[in-house]
Design a protein around this motif. Structure first.
Motif, mmCIF file in Angstrom:
data_model
loop_
_atom_site.group_PDB
_atom_site.id
_atom_site.type_symbol
_atom_site.label_atom_id
_atom_site.label_comp_id
_atom_site.label_asym_id
_atom_site.label_seq_id
_atom_site.Cartn_x
_atom_site.Cartn_y
_atom_site.Cartn_z
ATOM 1 N N SER A 1 0.808 -1.214 0.000
ATOM 2 C CA SER A 1 0.000 0.000 0.000
ATOM 3 C C SER A 1 0.840 1.263 0.000
ATOM 4 C CB SER A 1 -0.935 0.009 1.212
ATOM 5 O OG SER A 1 -0.196 0.084 2.420
ATOM 6 N N LEU B 1 -1.726 4.106 0.160
ATOM 7 C CA LEU B 1 -1.495 4.832 1.412
ATOM 8 C C LEU B 1 -1.775 6.314 1.232
ATOM 9 C CD1 LEU B 1 -0.508 4.814 4.358
ATOM 10 C CD2 LEU B 1 1.811 5.184 3.467
ATOM 11 N N VAL C 1 -0.966 -3.756 5.137
ATOM 12 C CA VAL C 1 -0.319 -2.974 4.076
ATOM 13 C C VAL C 1 -0.159 -3.784 2.791
ATOM 14 C CG1 VAL C 1 0.862 -1.494 5.722
ATOM 15 C CG2 VAL C 1 2.046 -3.537 4.864
#
Length: 315
Positions: A46, A227, A160
């Protein structure tokens, strides 16, 4: 004053062993990643936009050309006369051994390149790749396997979209050590859902397994990542510089002095960095870590009672 006076840095270690300044030259060798090509997943981690790690990730000139360009800059800036070819972008053991051997040897053919640092994922280090690296090390080259663990917590790795778990790291580490290959473990501080205690716990788990080197850097938000979308929506709040400096000092104090720090911070270029702004200020962070350790009257290994640094009561 220098960070190397309170931290066992890779640069100072190489200087001692080779009697000259040695510097890594980042190389993009055209690899991809099993978390991008569909083998393990698509889209990657991410936080990953590889331009934040490698200056060549948007183009792929030849390895000799990349080394020449990097050498010209680094030699002028640092006075380095010997170099390690740092296969950095994406997953640099993710190919058959024949292709890997050709790429590695092309870099080693440069007369001032004395070895390799090979960055990769814990789930993408097959035995033939490790055997190849071990043979090169046996031939006298400096060889490091750099494993991108990032966190020792499987829940964080899943959060993530990392595509591997801590068990993958342990297996890759064990297989590398069986071949006498030194491993540098990468950890990211400030991943979503993690703070100081998680960083300390990840370090403890890594040290329990054994590693020759460490890299820390703060999580930075860069363009064209999931992100970044999460951050824009207010779902992720990066660490402040002061918080990162204090956590980094905590980690360094708890690391035995025989472990070599290849990096204690990381930066991203301003053209892709979204947050935090201080992640473009490498020297401010490095100086801050050094000052934090000196202010505490401490150094690497102090909080593990390291005899090379002097015992210190753990907080």
């Amino acid at each position: 004053m220098a960070l190397s006076e309170v931290v066992h840095t890779f640069g100072s270690d190489l200087l001692r062993r080779y009697g000259a300044r040695v510097h890594k030259l980042a190389i993009h060798a055209g690899f991809t990643c099993p978390n991008r090509d569909g083998t393990k997943g698509v889209g990657g981690c991410s936080f990953c936009n590889n331009a934040s790690f490698s200056p060549h990730s948007q183009r792929e000139p030849g390895i000799a050309e990349q080394i020449a360009a990097g050498r010209a800059v680094v030699r002028k800036r640092t006075g380095a006369v010997k170099f390690l070819a740092y296969f950095q972008a994406y997953t640099n053991t993710y190919a058959d051994a024949k292709r890997l051997g050709a790429l590695y040897r092309e870099a080693l053919a440069e007369p001032d390149v004395i070895g390799l640092a090979v960055g990769t994922r814990p789930d993408a280090v097959p035995a033939p790749a490790l055997d190849l690296l071990a043979r090169l090390r046996d031939q006298g080259y400096e060889v490091w396997l750099e494993l991108g663990l990032q966190s020792a917590f499987d829940a964080t790795l899943a959060r993530v979209n990392r595509g591997h778990d801590f068990g993958d790291y342990c297996r890759a580490l064990d297989q590398a050590r069986q071949r006498g290959l030194p491993v540098c473990t990468h950890l990211i501080v400030g991943l979503p859902g993690e703070g100081r205690e998680a960083a300390l716990a990840s370090l403890e788990r890594v040290l329990e397994r054994g590693t020759s080197g460490l890299k820390f850097h703060p999580l930075h938000v860069v363009r064209h990542t999931r992100l970044a979308d999460h951050w824009r929506r207010g779902g992720y709040h990066p660490l402040t510089m002061d918080a990162y400096i204090e956590i980094a000092a905590d980690l360094i104090e708890r690391t035995p002095s025989d472990v070599v720090f290849h990096r204690v911070t990381g930066t991203a270029s301003r053209d892709i960095l979204l947050a935090p702004d201080w992640c473009s200020k490498k020297w401010a962070v490095l100086n801050g870590i050094e000052q934090a350790l000196r202010r505490r009257g401490t150094r690497q290994g102090a909080r593990v009672g390291d005899p090379l640094t002097g015992a210190c009561d753990a907080a």
